[in-house]
Each structure stands twice: as C-alpha cells, then as structure tokens.
Design a protein around this motif. Structure first.
Motif, PDB file in Angstrom:
ATOM      1  N   ASN A  35       0.967  -1.103  -0.092  1.00  0.00           N
ATOM      2  CA  ASN A  35       0.058   0.162   0.100  1.00  0.00           C
ATOM      3  C   ASN A  35       0.967   1.363  -0.098  1.00  0.00           C
ATOM      4  O   ASN A  35       1.084   2.429  -0.157  1.00  0.00           O
ATOM      5  CB  ASN A  35      -0.984  -0.094   1.346  1.00  0.00           C
ATOM      6  N   ARG A  38       2.219   1.652  -3.145  1.00  0.00           N
ATOM      7  CA  ARG A  38       2.030   2.048  -4.803  1.00  0.00           C
ATOM      8  C   ARG A  38       0.581   3.221  -3.859  1.00  0.00           C
ATOM      9  O   ARG A  38       0.217   3.808  -4.511  1.00  0.00           O
ATOM     10  CB  ARG A  38       0.746   1.047  -4.590  1.00  0.00           C
ATOM     11  N   SER A  40      -1.990   3.587  -3.126  1.00  0.00           N
ATOM     12  CA  SER A  40      -2.925   3.110  -2.899  1.00  0.00           C
ATOM     13  C   SER A  40      -3.354   1.990  -2.792  1.00  0.00           C
ATOM     14  O   SER A  40      -3.263   0.715  -2.404  1.00  0.00           O
ATOM     15  CB  SER A  40      -2.501   3.039  -4.578  1.00  0.00           C
ATOM     16  N   TYR A 113      -4.811   7.224   1.430  1.00  0.00           N
ATOM     17  CA  TYR A 113      -4.088   6.728   0.052  1.00  0.00           C
ATOM     18  C   TYR A 113      -5.487   6.169  -0.992  1.00  0.00           C
ATOM     19  O   TYR A 113      -7.157   6.626  -0.790  1.00  0.00           O
ATOM     20  CB  TYR A 113      -3.723   5.228   0.354  1.00  0.00           C
ATOM     21  N   ASP A 114      -4.970   6.369  -1.990  1.00  0.00           N
ATOM     22  CA  ASP A 114      -6.027   5.815  -3.244  1.00  0.00           C
ATOM     23  C   ASP A 114      -7.010   5.123  -3.133  1.00  0.00           C
ATOM     24  O   ASP A 114      -6.252   3.750  -2.587  1.00  0.00           O
ATOM     25  CB  ASP A 114      -5.244   6.326  -5.036  1.00  0.00           C
ATOM     26  N   ARG A 115      -8.293   5.001  -2.997  1.00  0.00           N
ATOM     27  CA  ARG A 115      -9.408   4.139  -2.727  1.00  0.00           C
ATOM     28  C   ARG A 115     -10.139   3.088  -4.030  1.00  0.00           C
ATOM     29  O   ARG A 115     -10.421   2.555  -4.081  1.00  0.00           O
ATOM     30  CB  ARG A 115     -10.635   4.512  -1.347  1.00  0.00           C
TER      31      ARG A 115
END
Length: 214
Positions: A35, A38, A40, A113-115
C-alpha cells in the motif's frame, strides 16, 4: 492449577506458539508495504478488511479476558475441570494486541491513500453490524448472572466466524478483476502458516492433557 506432564510437549507448545506469533506478526507487513509503495489501496477489498478488524478485536477480548481475568479462569475451570490448563498462551495475547495496532495502521492507509471507487458493501455492513449487535446482546445476557466465561466464549465464536468468512470477499473480488494486483499474497500465506502452527500448538496441549482432538 494444571501443569504440564511432558517437558517435550511443553517446549513444542511454546516453540510452535511463537512461530505462529512471528508468522502472524509478519503477515501484515507485505500488504502494508505494498500500500505504501503504491500510495493506493485499490485491490484490497474493504469487506475483507472490515471482517478482519472485527475478528481481531473479538480475538483480543477473548484472549485478554481468559489470560488475565481470574473470574473468567475460575469459570473455565468449573466447566472443564481444575486439572485443565487455560487454552490461551502469552503469545496469543501478544499477537492480539499487536494485530489490532497493525490493522489500525491499515485502516489509516485506507483513509489517506487512493481508494478508487471501493467501499464497504451493504452485505458486509449488515454482517458486521449484526455481529456487534449480537455481542452487545450477549453482554446484557451475561451481566445478571456474571457468566463471564460464556461471554468471552461468544467473542471467540465471533472471531471464528469472521476468520471463516473474511477471505471470501477478497477471493470474489480477485476473481471479478481477474487479478490480485493490490492484494499481497504474502499476507495469505503467512496467515495460513500462523494458523497451522497455532493448531499444532493446541494439539500439543491436548496431547499432554489427555484431551484428544476428534
């Protein structure tokens, strides 16, 4: 207070227990690092995370209560006999505390983070809500009679249920995407190793105490 009959089985019990602890402790890091790299959490199913959070909180309540509470231990011995050892070791409590802290960090990653468009499904929300409502009902049922061991056993049952179903949403998610990108397979492998060692640990205690698994 129950004691070990075999020194060899006692040594094996603790060795297997700490191998399980190390495997479970390490299993969180591959996903955590993935995670982080990335930036993400896309690919990590949130239903899986929700079930895992419920599992570890329930497991902590069970382990800590049975390991530290003299009242719970007394009720356990009244039910199973004072010659039986408490089926929770120090490594179980240590892992439970550690796991709750690590899963909290994973939740923090989900927040920052990006979900993508991922979120908890309605089914998961319903299951988790029912689980905690059931736990609350058990608390109120146990209070009048002080049935503390029965209560912590309810939390143990809850963690077993969550353990049984937690990988299902992630497996379905991987199948739908035809990909495991975003989900660390290392987590699953180390979790499996830890579970296997923990089962073997319980077998050592059962053999020593003359309680055979069927």
């Amino acid at each position: 207070m129950a004691a070990w009959n075999s020194f060899g089985l006692e040594v094996a019990y603790y060795v297997l227990g700490w191998i399980a602890f190390c495997s479970w402790a390490i299993c969180f890091y591959p996903q955590f690092i993935l995670n982080f790299r990335r930036k993400s959490v896309v690919g990590l199913n949130f239903d899986f995370v929700g079930f895992t959070v419920t599992k570890h909180i329930s497991y902590l309540i069970y382990n800590a209560s049975l390991f530290f509470s003299s009242s719970v231990q007394r009720q356990y011995h009244l039910k199973f006999g004072f010659d039986q050892m408490i089926p929770v070791a120090a490594n179980d409590v240590a892992f439970s505390i550690y796991a709750v802290l690590l899963i909290a960090l994973t939740l923090f990653q989900i927040v920052i983070y990006d979900r993508g468009n991922q979120k908890l499904s309605k089914i998961a929300i319903t299951v988790i809500s029912l689980a905690w409502v059931s736990a609350a009902v058990c608390v109120f049922v146990a209070l009048p009679s002080h049935s503390w061991y029965w209560l912590v056993s309810c939390f143990n049952t809850l963690q077993v249920v969550m353990t049984t179903i937690k990988y299902i949403p992630q497996a379905i998610f991987n199948f739908q995407r035809k990909s495991t990108i975003g989900f660390s397979v290392g987590y699953a492998l180390l979790d499996f190793l830890g579970s296997t060692m923990n089962l073997c640990q319980m077998m050592m205690q059962s053999l020593d105490q003359g309680v055979y698994l069927v």
